[in-house]
Design an enzyme around this catalytic site. Structure first.
Site, PDB file in Angstrom:
ATOM      1  N   LYS A   1       0.730  -1.180   0.023  1.00 15.37           N
ATOM      2  CA  LYS A   1       0.173  -0.054  -0.134  1.00 15.37           C
ATOM      3  C   LYS A   1       0.864   1.194   0.203  1.00 15.37           C
ATOM      4  O   LYS A   1       1.869   1.169   0.849  1.00 15.37           O
ATOM      5  CB  LYS A   1      -0.963  -0.078   1.270  1.00 15.37           C
ATOM      6  CG  LYS A   1      -1.928   1.152   1.019  1.00 15.37           C
ATOM      7  CD  LYS A   1      -2.887   1.060   2.452  1.00 15.37           C
ATOM      8  CE  LYS A   1      -4.208   1.796   2.405  1.00 15.37           C
ATOM      9  NZ  LYS A   1      -4.913   1.771   3.480  1.00 15.37           N
TER      10      LYS A   1
ATOM     11  N   SER B   1     -10.066   2.250   2.708  1.00 16.64           N
ATOM     12  CA  SER B   1      -9.202   2.989   1.580  1.00 16.64           C
ATOM     13  C   SER B   1      -7.992   2.044   1.060  1.00 16.64           C
ATOM     14  O   SER B   1      -7.437   2.390  -0.055  1.00 16.64           O
ATOM     15  CB  SER B   1      -8.190   3.845   2.616  1.00 16.64           C
ATOM     16  OG  SER B   1      -7.438   3.175   3.515  1.00 16.64           O
TER      17      SER B   1
ATOM     18  N   SER C   1     -10.048  -0.166   6.864  1.00 12.76           N
ATOM     19  CA  SER C   1      -9.300  -0.109   5.627  1.00 12.76           C
ATOM     20  C   SER C   1      -8.920  -1.459   4.936  1.00 12.76           C
ATOM     21  O   SER C   1      -8.502  -1.386   3.811  1.00 12.76           O
ATOM     22  CB  SER C   1      -8.409   0.989   5.766  1.00 12.76           C
ATOM     23  OG  SER C   1      -8.958   2.335   5.607  1.00 12.76           O
TER      24      SER C   1
END
Lengths: 500, 502
Positions: free
Chosen positions: B82, B157, B181
């Site tokens: 990420k 997210s 997330s």
């Protein structure tokens, strides 16, 4: 802006009671910063002592410096404070380019040390107890250098340079409670408090406490209350007070200025002011249109500081002899009267004399040098005594040379002058300037004979048994030998030559 | 050949690499090829580090060829990282314009651990800007699309990391979970996502959203793969003061134990406040089916109550923005990132840069947080929210007296169409209703696929929650459930993922 109306100081004291408050920031001399491993040395090339954490890079995190916490606890203990068993850091949020994260990690409502006091001795021996509200830990900011423009201030500058070496250096802020009832002695009390605090922290070995280098900084809070009314006035906070003398002068100036405002029937503005070293006045800081809201909240990147009672007691055991204890001991060891001790303290010479004694000099000689000749030299040069370029060890060597008869007092002063001029160690100065006492009898006898011949009437008196008259001949010989003769030996030779 | 490698689990792929049946470079190349083929449609990646990935894989091959034991159980396996974790060899943008092109001078601790384990970092994955969002639509670089249906969001997210797994672009990924997330995108994409105990994985180098809530964790297509990755990235880090100084729970062992399919003696608590109304029909049905499955495995299913969970969302949206408003203050154009040279003073440059560099959701939360921390409001907002946080922790503590793990659906709906909620922040926030309590309490939770909803054929997730450092039992239950579900389906869940088509 019109110049403020200043009221005569004695008049202020007749009609108003000053209320003092002092906030002192001390930069700790830890090897590394408050929340990262960067070095803290003063004066390094800009931005060479930085890392992701103290530059506030995205993702970087703080870790508390244990030594800084220890120093904070030791300062708290030396100030007779209670040490908080649990406390968190907080974030003080505001934007400024020299603050990398745009918040300062500080302690807000949970300081590490609270409720202490420091007893402060004034010049005449009066002792004033200053109550300490709190001592807390925080990090320093970076430094901005404003380039271009006339003032070196941000307004009018063409551009600014930022140095983050200082960002994250550990600070302890020590805040007094309001100091009431000092009257006309308020300026003196303020100075004496900062001096005592400086000596205390120096004795702990946790900071250089150099006001000239910014490792100790003082904010002076002052308000006036109509005499005897007990009604607190509005305070001003004066920053940029960078010497002990300025502390005293800032208080004195603010008292006169506040009285001028109040006498005119106006209100004192609660504001930050900046002390102007050159004029000994204060100037208003930036007028803030809105009151600053720092939006404090507990720092979520750190865990609480929870010093155990055992650790605190262990640290209490590491406290050195504190300044007042040391003064009592020294007074006894050197056999000083109260007044003699005060003179030493007031001349800021105690540490220097002690160090000179430690280097082998008798305390009387060491005292005399620092308090008289060297104090004059410092005055002439406009520096503090400890900033003179001579070390206690160097002075001790000069004193030793006098004791062994290799120098007389006059020559010794010349050697000290040489050291102050940067000519090297005392022995080098003696050699370079050719200052050794002339004790070669042959050369001296010639000079004595010459002097006697030049003043036959005096020579006659001596021969007639008036030994006291020899002084004039000694003087002439000393003059002829440019002071390098051993005066005692000269006198002996005169008497010998005159057969008296 | 290439296609086969991308369909393997991380454990299977590692086995082939370590036995030298396949090289790490071949594994990396297969996934890079897959990214080239499908990522134009999926947009899981913001940056693909082809050279760095192949160089790293080459080192693993050289080491294995020299007869050295693998650096870890996952050495040579590719991973999608990420874009919130710093990397020295790739940009780190956090999905924001304000950090466009920023190349950090240091690696996050998680990044360093991945490198030390010989894991091949393929690239950086898309995310909602600064991890604020539940759909990845708030990325400044465009949304990620759900491999199950390219017209739908992949959750957020961490939509990029989850979509990379579901699209077979990587067998492993790292996410971060502040309010869900990791778990919500896992549910939306039919993958496994784990939010470890707060402090279980270092936050050093994780660009902060909300410091007291953020936690990095493993994402994978199987529970065992997640466990293997968990053990690589977990553990104490002296650079993170909030990191727990305790051994990493033995989650691999627990996952292997669970896969044997016996949960007798395990008490599973159904949180009353996280069930019932408000869930899409298929989500509810799959949750009920999962409970029956757990009972069949021998678990005792009990109902527990967590009365303060209903205040979780409100408390979260005070604490998170407060921390955000302070954490994001550093993006001021003075030292790194975007700089808009407009105005005569530093303050004006800061304002112009922040105006241009932050997207709408980030600005919304900065303003909320600035307000909540303001003098006069602090006690009513931040102070009250912290009290709720304490009450939620107590609810968890009480519930864990009655059950070893707690369960709920991970998200109230399946993946929704792109654009559906982007202009309705409150509707977006409700996505995280079930995941937020775990972040507030600092405990652990995971999402495991629980089938597809009958009405839309899209995946749903089962959330399994555990006490702080109680990950072992969570992985055991997750692996047991996964094995039973796969057995019932006749194939691993990932095999049901449709082929990506535009």
């Amino acid at each position: 802006m019109t110049a403020p109306t200043l009221v005569d100081f004695d008049d202020v004291v007749d009609r108003y009671d000053p209320v003092l408050g002092l906030e002192v920031h001390v930069e700790l001399s830890t090897n590394t910063k408050m929340f990262c491993g960067c070095p803290t040395a003063f004066g390094a090339e800009p931005n060479t002592q930085v890392c992701p954490t103290c530059l506030g890079l995205p993702g970087a995190l703080p870790v508390v410096n244990r030594t800084a916490v220890e120093s904070a606890i030791r300062i708290g203990l030396a100030l007779n404070c209670d040490i908080a068993p649990w406390g968190r850091f907080a974030r003080k949020n505001y934007f400024y380019p020299d603050m990398p994260k745009n918040f300062q990690t500080s302690q807000y409502d949970e300081p590490i040390a609270v409720n202490g006091h420091l007893d402060v001795t004034l010049e005449d021996g009066t002792v004033v107890r200053v109550e300490i509200e709190r001592a807390h830990m925080e990090e320093d900011t970076g430094k901005s250098l404003h380039v271009g423009g006339a003032t070196g201030r941000i307004h009018g500058a063409e551009y600014s340079l930022l140095d983050y070496n200082r960002a994250g250096v550990p600070l302890i802020e020590i805040v007094t409670k309001m100091i009431p009832d000092t009257g006309g002695r308020a300026p003196e009390v303020a100075r004496a408090y900062v001096t005592a605090l400086r000596d205390l922290i120096r004795s702990l070995g946790v900071s250089d406490v150099r006001m000239d280098q910014g490792s100790m900084r003082c904010d002076v809070n002052l308000s006036l209350s109509p005499k005897g009314s007990g009604i607190l006035g509005t305070r001003s906070e004066t920053k940029n007070v960078n010497s002990l003398r300025s502390v005293e002068r800032a208080v004195r100036y603010e008292m006169s200025r506040h009285a001028g405002v109040l006498d005119a029937g106006e209100k004192v503005v609660q504001e930050t002011r900046h002390f102007q070293e050159d004029t000994a006045t204060t100037r208003s800081g930036r007028i803030k249109e809105t009151s600053e809201d720092y939006r404090y909240f507990p720092e979520p990147d750190l865990v609480p500081i929870a010093p155990s009672a055992e650790w605190v007691e262990e640290l209490r055991g590491t406290l050195p002899e504190l300044p007042w204890e040391r003064r009592a001991r020294i007074q006894q060891e050197w056999n000083l009267s109260d007044a003699e001790l005060r003179d030493l303290v007031n001349a800021d010479a105690l540490d220097l004399v002690a160090a000179t004694v430690d280097a082998g000099a008798p305390s009387g000689d060491a005292r005399s040098w620092w308090v008289s000749y060297l104090s004059q030299q410092a005055n002439t040069r406009g520096v503090t005594l400890d900033a003179l370029p001579i070390t206690p060890a160097q002075l001790a060597r000069v004193i030793e040379l006098v004791t062994t008869g290799e120098l007389n007092n006059k020559l010794a002063r010349q050697v000290v002058d040489g050291v102050l001029e940067g000519e090297g160690e005392p022995d080098e100065v003696v050699a370079k300037r050719g200052l050794a006492v002339v004790s070669d009898d042959g050369a001296l006898i010639a000079a004595v004979d010459e002097a006697l011949a030049a003043q036959p009437d005096v020579a006659e008196k001596i021969r007639g048994g008036k030994v006291a008259a020899a002084g004039a001949i000694v003087g002439a010989v000393m003059k002829a030998t440019k002071g390098q003769a051993d005066a005692k030996r000269v006198r002996e030779l005169i008497i010998e030559r005159c057969g008296a | 050949m290439s296609d086969d490698l991308t369909r393997l689990s991380a454990a299977e792929l590692a086995g082939k690499i370590h036995s030298r049946e396949v090289s790490a470079v071949e594994a990396a190349q297969a996934h890079l090829d897959r990214i080239t083929a499908v990522d134009g449609d999926v947009h899981a990646f913001l940056h693909v580090g082809t050279e760095a990935a192949l160089a790293s894989a080459t080192l693993v091959d050289e080491s294995l060829d020299a007869g050295t034991a693998p650096a870890s159980a996952l050495a040579g396996v590719p991973l999608a990282l990420k874009d919130v974790l710093t990397t020295t060899d790739m940009p780190t943008t956090v999905g924001s314009r304000i950090l466009e092109g920023w190349r950090p001078p240091y690696d996050a601790t998680v990044t360093s651990k991945l490198r030390a384990a010989g894991i091949t970092i393929l690239g950086k994955t898309n995310m909602d800007e600064f991890a604020m969002g539940s759909s990845t639509e708030y990325s400044a670089y465009g949304p990620t699309r759900n491999p199950w249906d390219l017209g739908r969001i992949p959750g957020g997210s961490g939509g990029g990391s989850a979509a990379a797994l579901a699209a077979f672009e990587a067998p492993l990924a790292i996410g971060t979970d502040t309010g869900g997330s990791i778990r919500q995108p896992a549910a939306m994409t039919g993958t496994v996502g784990v939010k470890p105990t707060y402090g279980g994985v270092s936050r050093y180098g994780l660009v902060a959203c909300a410091s007291s809530l953020d936690q990095a964790g493993p994402c994978a297509r199987t529970v065992l793969d997640a466990a293997l990755l968990h053990e690589v990235i977990g553990g104490h880090d002296p650079m993170d003061s909030t990191s727990i100084d305790a051994p990493v729970p033995a989650v691999v062992e627990a996952a292997r134990l669970g896969a044997k399919g016996d949960l007798s003696g395990v008490r599973v608590g159904v949180v009353r406040e996280l069930t019932g109304e408000g869930y899409q029909a298929g989500v509810g049905e799959n949750f009920d089916a999962a409970l029956r499955e757990l009972e069949k495995l021998g678990a005792e299913v009990v109902e527990v109550s967590a009365p303060h969970f209903q205040y979780g969302l409100a408390a979260y949206y005070l604490i998170l923005p407060s921390e955000v408003s302070s954490n994001l203050a550093r993006f001021d154009a003075m030292r790194y990132g975007l700089r808009i040279d407009k105005g005569a003073s530093a303050e004006e440059v800061m304002a112009a840069t922040r105006e241009a560099g932050f997207g709408p959701e980030v600005k919304r939360r900065i303003i909320l947080g600035t307000y909540a921390l303001s003098s006069g409001y602090y006690d009513a907002y931040y102070g009250q929210a912290q009290k709720v946080r304490t009450l939620i922790s107590r609810d968890f503590a009480a519930a864990f007296e009655q059950a070893d793990v707690l369960v709920s659906p991970t998200a109230p709906t399946t993946a929704f169409p792109i654009g559906d909620k982007v202009d309705d922040p409150l509707a977006m926030y409700l996505n995280d209703l079930a995941t937020i309590p775990t972040n507030l309490a600092g405990t652990a939770a995971m999402s495991v696929p629980s089938g597809v909803a009958a009405e839309d054929g899209l995946p749903t997730g089962l959330q399994i929650m555990a006490p702080a450092l109680g990950e072992a039992v969570m992985y055991r239950v997750g692996a047991a459930y996964e094995a039973a579900r796969d057995a019932a389906d006749g194939s691993p869940f990932a095999a049901r993922t449709p082929e990506v088509k535009a």
